[in-house]
Enzyme design. Structure first.
Site, PDB file in Angstrom:
ATOM      1  N   ASN A   1      -5.723  39.864  63.489  1.00  0.00           N
ATOM      2  CA  ASN A   1      -6.494  41.105  63.443  1.00  0.00           C
ATOM      3  C   ASN A   1      -7.073  41.375  64.825  1.00  0.00           C
ATOM      4  OD1 ASN A   1      -7.866  43.331  62.267  1.00  0.00           O
ATOM      5  ND2 ASN A   1      -9.747  42.128  62.192  1.00  0.00           N
TER       6      ASN A   1
ATOM      7  N   HIS B   1     -10.410  43.195  66.538  1.00  0.00           N
ATOM      8  CA  HIS B   1     -11.733  43.684  66.149  1.00  0.00           C
ATOM      9  C   HIS B   1     -12.445  44.252  67.379  1.00  0.00           C
ATOM     10  CE1 HIS B   1     -15.371  44.027  63.846  1.00  0.00           C
ATOM     11  NE2 HIS B   1     -16.003  43.556  64.906  1.00  0.00           N
TER      12      HIS B   1
ATOM     13  N   MET C   1      -8.101  48.773  57.334  1.00  0.00           N
ATOM     14  CA  MET C   1      -9.527  48.737  57.001  1.00  0.00           C
ATOM     15  C   MET C   1      -9.824  48.133  55.631  1.00  0.00           C
ATOM     16  SD  MET C   1     -10.595  49.821  59.815  1.00  0.00           S
ATOM     17  CE  MET C   1     -12.338  50.173  59.654  1.00  0.00           C
ATOM     18  N   ARG C   2      -8.975  47.278  55.138  1.00  0.00           N
ATOM     19  CA  ARG C   2      -9.233  46.623  53.854  1.00  0.00           C
ATOM     20  C   ARG C   2      -9.470  45.136  54.061  1.00  0.00           C
ATOM     21  NH1 ARG C   2      -9.981  50.507  49.808  1.00  0.00           N
ATOM     22  NH2 ARG C   2      -8.656  52.253  50.382  1.00  0.00           N
TER      23      ARG C   2
HETATM   24  C1  GRF Z   1      -9.360  49.655  66.772  1.00  0.00           C
HETATM   25  O1  GRF Z   1     -10.544  49.906  67.483  1.00  0.00           O
HETATM   26  C2  GRF Z   1      -9.348  48.258  66.218  1.00  0.00           C
HETATM   27  O2  GRF Z   1     -10.071  47.344  67.002  1.00  0.00           O
HETATM   28  C3  GRF Z   1     -10.047  48.434  64.902  1.00  0.00           C
HETATM   29  O3  GRF Z   1      -9.610  49.672  64.412  1.00  0.00           O
HETATM   30  C4  GRF Z   1      -9.236  50.504  65.505  1.00  0.00           C
HETATM   31  C5  GRF Z   1      -7.830  50.942  65.237  1.00  0.00           C
HETATM   32  O4  GRF Z   1      -7.389  51.912  66.121  1.00  0.00           O
HETATM   33  N1  GRF Z   1      -9.748  47.325  64.015  1.00  0.00           N
HETATM   34  P1  GRF Z   1      -5.870  52.401  66.098  1.00  0.00           P
HETATM   35  O5  GRF Z   1      -5.577  52.861  64.666  1.00  0.00           O
HETATM   36  O6  GRF Z   1      -5.018  51.252  66.522  1.00  0.00           O
HETATM   37  O7  GRF Z   1      -5.837  53.553  67.059  1.00  0.00           O
END
Ligand code: GRF
Length: 272
Positions: free
Chosen positions: A162, A164, A140-141
């Site tokens: 990534n 999303h 999340m960065r």
């Molecule tokens: C997922 O929904 C992904 O698309 C988003 O963050 C979430 C991560 O979920 N970037 P996890 O940690 O893989 O369960």
């Protein structure tokens, strides 16, 4: 990257911030042989990320970079010695596309300096584990041009991916499924893309959509979406491992006569 017939496995580095269900899906795919790769490290910005526990269970090296305290510390002390010596202000400010040109320069400058402080630590932690692709799995960065350029040493061959939780370019940001649901969309989905200097703006590798039913709650959309992600991400990494992803610059003329150029991903056919 892998040529047909070779047994070598793609070396995958993974960054997580949370539960790591995508990490688990990638791990499972490497273990059952559907993804010809191996995860060489799992890093995080959150010491409590369950993704780190998942990795440890499989004997994968892990590390944590304490972004919160690094950023706070830097903001408090503004000690220029903390900024990596190879950080280049002009270069970063020229490349960045997170802030509009109207944003005060000092604010943009401060943001990217503090990111570079944390990213230098992240790069140090990753250094012992050579990798071919860096997979962001719920990390999340924001990654700044400083970091991205040190991974994408060949500008023609991006190697940070990534996932999303929306059908980009709709709903970039931190809550793709929530934003999709609240908007009243009838279709939701997820996108795997290469990371560029913007937020969720890099060339799209693959997308999968699913319908939102009348009776679906936001939690239902999230649940359905994650299940789709678990198939899509290993598939995209497999395409990378098979050397089937090419980024090409396409030129277009829009209906208003303006010319534009866009980096897009071509998926090459399987050689089998
Ligand atoms: C997922 O929904 C992904 O698309 C988003 O963050 C979430 C991560 O979920 N970037 P996890 O940690 O893989 O369960």
């Amino acid at each position: 990257m892998l040529e047909k017939g070779t047994q070598e496995k793609l070396k995958i580095g993974v960054l997580v911030s949370g539960g790591g269900t995508n990490l688990q899906a990638i791990l499972d795919a490497t273990r059952n042989g559907s993804l010809p790769g191996e995860i060489v490290f799992v890093g995080s910005d959150n010491p409590d990320a369950y993704g780190l526990t998942r990795a440890t269970k499989y004997g994968i090296p892990t590390f944590n970079v304490d972004y919160d305290s690094l950023l706070k510390n830097f903001d408090k002390r503004l000690d220029a010695r903390m900024i990596p010596p190879d950080w280049n202000r002009e270069d970063v400010l020229k490349k960045q596309s997170l802030f509009s040109p109207e944003t005060p320069r000092e604010k943009v400058d401060a943001f990217f300096k503090s990111r570079a402080v944390a990213e230098a630590v992240l790069l140090d932690q990753m250094a012992p584990y050579p990798f071919e692709v860096l997979v962001l799995a719920g990390f999340m960065r924001i990654l700044s041009p400083y970091f991205i350029d040190r991974i994408n040493t060949d500008p023609e061959k991006p190697r940070i991916m990534n996932i999303h939780p929306s059908l980009l370019p709709a709903f970039p940001g931190t809550d793709g499924y929530g934003d999709t649901f609240r908007y009243g969309c009838k279709v939701a989905g997820c996108t795997v893309h290469f990371v560029d200097y913007g937020e969720d703006s890099g060339p799209i590798i693959a997308q999968r959509a699913f319908p939102i039913e009348e009776t679906d709650t936001e939690a239902d959309v999230r649940k359905k979406g994650l299940a789709v992600e678990w198939a899509l991400y290993p598939y995209c990494i497999t395409l990378f491992a098979q050397n089937r992803l090419r980024v090409v610059r396409k030129k277009h003329t829009r209906s208003d006569g303006k010319k534009m150029e866009k980096a897009v991903v071509q998926v090459l056919p399987s050689r089998k």
